[in-house]
Structures are given as C-alpha cells and as structure tokens.
Write a protein that holds these residues in place. Structure first.
Motif, PDB file in Angstrom:
ATOM      1  N   LYS A  92      37.386   6.223 -62.009  1.00  0.00           N
ATOM      2  CA  LYS A  92      37.008   5.401 -61.220  1.00  0.00           C
ATOM      3  C   LYS A  92      36.834   5.923 -59.794  1.00  0.00           C
ATOM      4  O   LYS A  92      36.015   5.251 -59.129  1.00  0.00           O
ATOM      5  N   TYR A  93      37.841   6.491 -59.266  1.00  0.00           N
ATOM      6  CA  TYR A  93      37.794   6.700 -57.933  1.00  0.00           C
ATOM      7  C   TYR A  93      36.389   7.917 -57.478  1.00  0.00           C
ATOM      8  O   TYR A  93      35.892   7.644 -56.569  1.00  0.00           O
ATOM      9  N   GLN A  94      36.373   8.622 -58.584  1.00  0.00           N
ATOM     10  CA  GLN A  94      35.180   9.669 -58.239  1.00  0.00           C
ATOM     11  C   GLN A  94      33.960   8.787 -58.406  1.00  0.00           C
ATOM     12  O   GLN A  94      32.857   8.954 -57.802  1.00  0.00           O
ATOM     13  N   LYS A  95      33.942   7.797 -59.173  1.00  0.00           N
ATOM     14  CA  LYS A  95      32.528   6.922 -59.369  1.00  0.00           C
ATOM     15  C   LYS A  95      32.238   6.151 -58.092  1.00  0.00           C
ATOM     16  O   LYS A  95      31.195   6.016 -57.705  1.00  0.00           O
ATOM     17  N   GLY A  96      33.445   5.537 -57.631  1.00  0.00           N
ATOM     18  CA  GLY A  96      33.476   4.707 -56.133  1.00  0.00           C
ATOM     19  C   GLY A  96      32.841   5.736 -55.074  1.00  0.00           C
ATOM     20  O   GLY A  96      31.875   5.419 -54.252  1.00  0.00           O
ATOM     21  N   GLN A  97      33.335   7.046 -54.942  1.00  0.00           N
ATOM     22  CA  GLN A  97      33.083   7.916 -54.057  1.00  0.00           C
ATOM     23  C   GLN A  97      31.755   8.219 -54.176  1.00  0.00           C
ATOM     24  O   GLN A  97      30.814   8.583 -53.214  1.00  0.00           O
ATOM     25  N   SER A  98      30.986   8.623 -55.293  1.00  0.00           N
ATOM     26  CA  SER A  98      29.862   8.971 -55.555  1.00  0.00           C
ATOM     27  C   SER A  98      28.840   7.893 -55.347  1.00  0.00           C
ATOM     28  O   SER A  98      27.448   8.239 -54.647  1.00  0.00           O
ATOM     29  N   LEU A  99      29.012   6.440 -55.410  1.00  0.00           N
ATOM     30  CA  LEU A  99      28.331   5.549 -55.185  1.00  0.00           C
ATOM     31  C   LEU A  99      28.217   5.402 -53.567  1.00  0.00           C
ATOM     32  O   LEU A  99      27.088   4.960 -53.017  1.00  0.00           O
ATOM     33  N   ALA A 100      29.352   5.605 -53.058  1.00  0.00           N
ATOM     34  CA  ALA A 100      29.361   5.555 -51.382  1.00  0.00           C
ATOM     35  C   ALA A 100      28.521   6.689 -50.940  1.00  0.00           C
ATOM     36  O   ALA A 100      27.557   6.412 -49.993  1.00  0.00           O
ATOM     37  N   TYR A 109      30.302   9.711 -41.047  1.00  0.00           N
ATOM     38  CA  TYR A 109      30.406   8.384 -41.838  1.00  0.00           C
ATOM     39  C   TYR A 109      31.981   8.336 -42.284  1.00  0.00           C
ATOM     40  O   TYR A 109      32.388   9.231 -42.715  1.00  0.00           O
ATOM     41  N   ALA A 110      32.787   7.239 -42.114  1.00  0.00           N
ATOM     42  CA  ALA A 110      34.116   7.155 -42.561  1.00  0.00           C
ATOM     43  C   ALA A 110      34.181   5.855 -43.172  1.00  0.00           C
ATOM     44  O   ALA A 110      33.921   4.755 -42.458  1.00  0.00           O
ATOM     45  N   ALA A 111      34.676   5.691 -44.281  1.00  0.00           N
ATOM     46  CA  ALA A 111      34.917   4.517 -44.969  1.00  0.00           C
ATOM     47  C   ALA A 111      36.641   4.625 -45.350  1.00  0.00           C
ATOM     48  O   ALA A 111      36.994   5.525 -45.931  1.00  0.00           O
ATOM     49  N   ASP A 112      37.210   3.433 -44.869  1.00  0.00           N
ATOM     50  CA  ASP A 112      38.698   3.381 -45.380  1.00  0.00           C
ATOM     51  C   ASP A 112      38.650   3.169 -46.583  1.00  0.00           C
ATOM     52  O   ASP A 112      38.016   2.222 -47.338  1.00  0.00           O
ATOM     53  N   ALA A 113      39.669   3.599 -47.030  1.00  0.00           N
ATOM     54  CA  ALA A 113      39.919   3.561 -48.890  1.00  0.00           C
ATOM     55  C   ALA A 113      40.446   2.133 -49.033  1.00  0.00           C
ATOM     56  O   ALA A 113      41.501   1.884 -48.490  1.00  0.00           O
ATOM     57  N   GLU A 114      39.678   1.654 -50.062  1.00  0.00           N
ATOM     58  CA  GLU A 114      40.355   0.327 -50.606  1.00  0.00           C
ATOM     59  C   GLU A 114      40.905   0.641 -51.850  1.00  0.00           C
ATOM     60  O   GLU A 114      41.593   1.749 -52.223  1.00  0.00           O
ATOM     61  N   THR A 115      40.491  -0.309 -52.882  1.00  0.00           N
ATOM     62  CA  THR A 115      40.865   0.402 -54.269  1.00  0.00           C
ATOM     63  C   THR A 115      39.677   1.039 -54.908  1.00  0.00           C
ATOM     64  O   THR A 115      39.691   1.566 -55.705  1.00  0.00           O
ATOM     65  N   LEU A 116      38.453   1.275 -54.164  1.00  0.00           N
ATOM     66  CA  LEU A 116      37.303   1.771 -54.532  1.00  0.00           C
ATOM     67  C   LEU A 116      37.419   3.483 -54.630  1.00  0.00           C
ATOM     68  O   LEU A 116      36.924   3.926 -55.518  1.00  0.00           O
ATOM     69  N   PHE A 117      37.832   3.758 -53.560  1.00  0.00           N
ATOM     70  CA  PHE A 117      37.761   5.079 -53.161  1.00  0.00           C
ATOM     71  C   PHE A 117      39.084   6.031 -53.580  1.00  0.00           C
ATOM     72  O   PHE A 117      39.218   7.109 -53.426  1.00  0.00           O
ATOM     73  N   GLY A 118      40.115   5.392 -53.570  1.00  0.00           N
ATOM     74  CA  GLY A 118      41.415   6.184 -53.870  1.00  0.00           C
ATOM     75  C   GLY A 118      42.250   6.044 -52.476  1.00  0.00           C
ATOM     76  O   GLY A 118      41.836   5.631 -51.560  1.00  0.00           O
ATOM     77  N   PRO A 119      43.330   6.812 -52.550  1.00  0.00           N
ATOM     78  CA  PRO A 119      44.221   6.794 -51.298  1.00  0.00           C
ATOM     79  C   PRO A 119      43.424   7.629 -50.010  1.00  0.00           C
ATOM     80  O   PRO A 119      42.695   8.392 -50.445  1.00  0.00           O
TER      81      PRO A 119
END
Length: 142
Positions: free
Chosen positions: A50-58, A125-135
C-alpha cells in the motif's frame, strides 16, 4: 486368584489411550501458531505494498507536474522560493500540502577550455506522510 491376576494385566493399548488426544492437541496448537505467523507476514506485506503504491502514484504526479509546467516554472530569478500546492493522483485522489522548493544555483561549465556561467534550478518536492506514504516525508529532488 486367577481372576485378580487378570484384572492387573493391562490391555496393550490401554497406556496409549490419552496419547492420541495429546498429540492432536499439540498439532492443533502448532498449526495455530504457524497460521498466525503467516497472517502477520501477509498483513505486513500488504501494508508495504500500500505504501509503495501511494509513493509510486505521488512520483507519477510529480513527473506530470514537471512535464506540464517545466522544471524552472515558479523558480525565482535568483535565490530560493517555496510554493505549497496539491498534486492530483487520479480522479478521486489528491495529495495536499506538497512543498515545492526551487533554488537557483550558479554553476560554471567548462568545455574544451571554454568556461560559461549558467543558472541551474534545483527543485525539490516534499510531501508529508499521511496514511498514503507511510511514516516520514516523501522527498523527490533533482
């Protein structure tokens, strides 16, 4: 007397009557522990996916932003600037509060003894991790 000696004799299977039950109980406990271990490993793998998929989408959203707007879009003529924006990762998914920091760095390029000065934009680019990217924070820069 013959009768008392017969009652003392044990049947050959009499000592094994409880053994099968104990063996079955131990087998069930072992299978339960192994099953719990497999469920735990599978759940950890699903969270990582799930975290890998979120990071890939970002990262796909960041690439699309760079392709549409260009690397130096929003960069100052000199110095640094930070802009907060939202990345669209699909029709129903958006990452809010993505910080785009652009710093102009002066570089000198030398080729065949000829030196030229140029300005190089460094974009991060910096995105704070929510539940999408992991910690942590997802950071992408050139």
């Amino acid at each position: 007397m013959a009768r008392s000696t017969e009652s003392r004799r044990r049947h050959p299977l009499a000592s094994q009557r409880g053994d099968a039950l104990v063996e079955a109980l131990i087998a069930m406990i072992l299978l339960g522990v192994i099953g719990l271990g497999l469920v735990y490993a599978l759940s950890r793998a699903m969270v990582a996916q799930k975290y890998q998929k979120g990071q890939s989408l970002a990262i796909q959203g960041i690439r699309a932003d760079l392709q549409n707007a260009g690397v130096a879009n929003g960069c100052p003529a000199a110095g640094a600037s930070t802009v907060s924006s939202n990345l669209s990762l699909g029709s129903n998914l958006q990452v809010t509060g993505v910080q785009k920091t652009c710093t102009i760095t002066a570089v000198t390029v030398t080729l065949n003894g000829v030196a030229k000065s140029a300005s190089l934009p460094v974009v991060q680019y910096a995105a704070d991790a929510e539940t999408l990217f992991g910690p942590g924070t997802l950071t992408v820069s050139n």
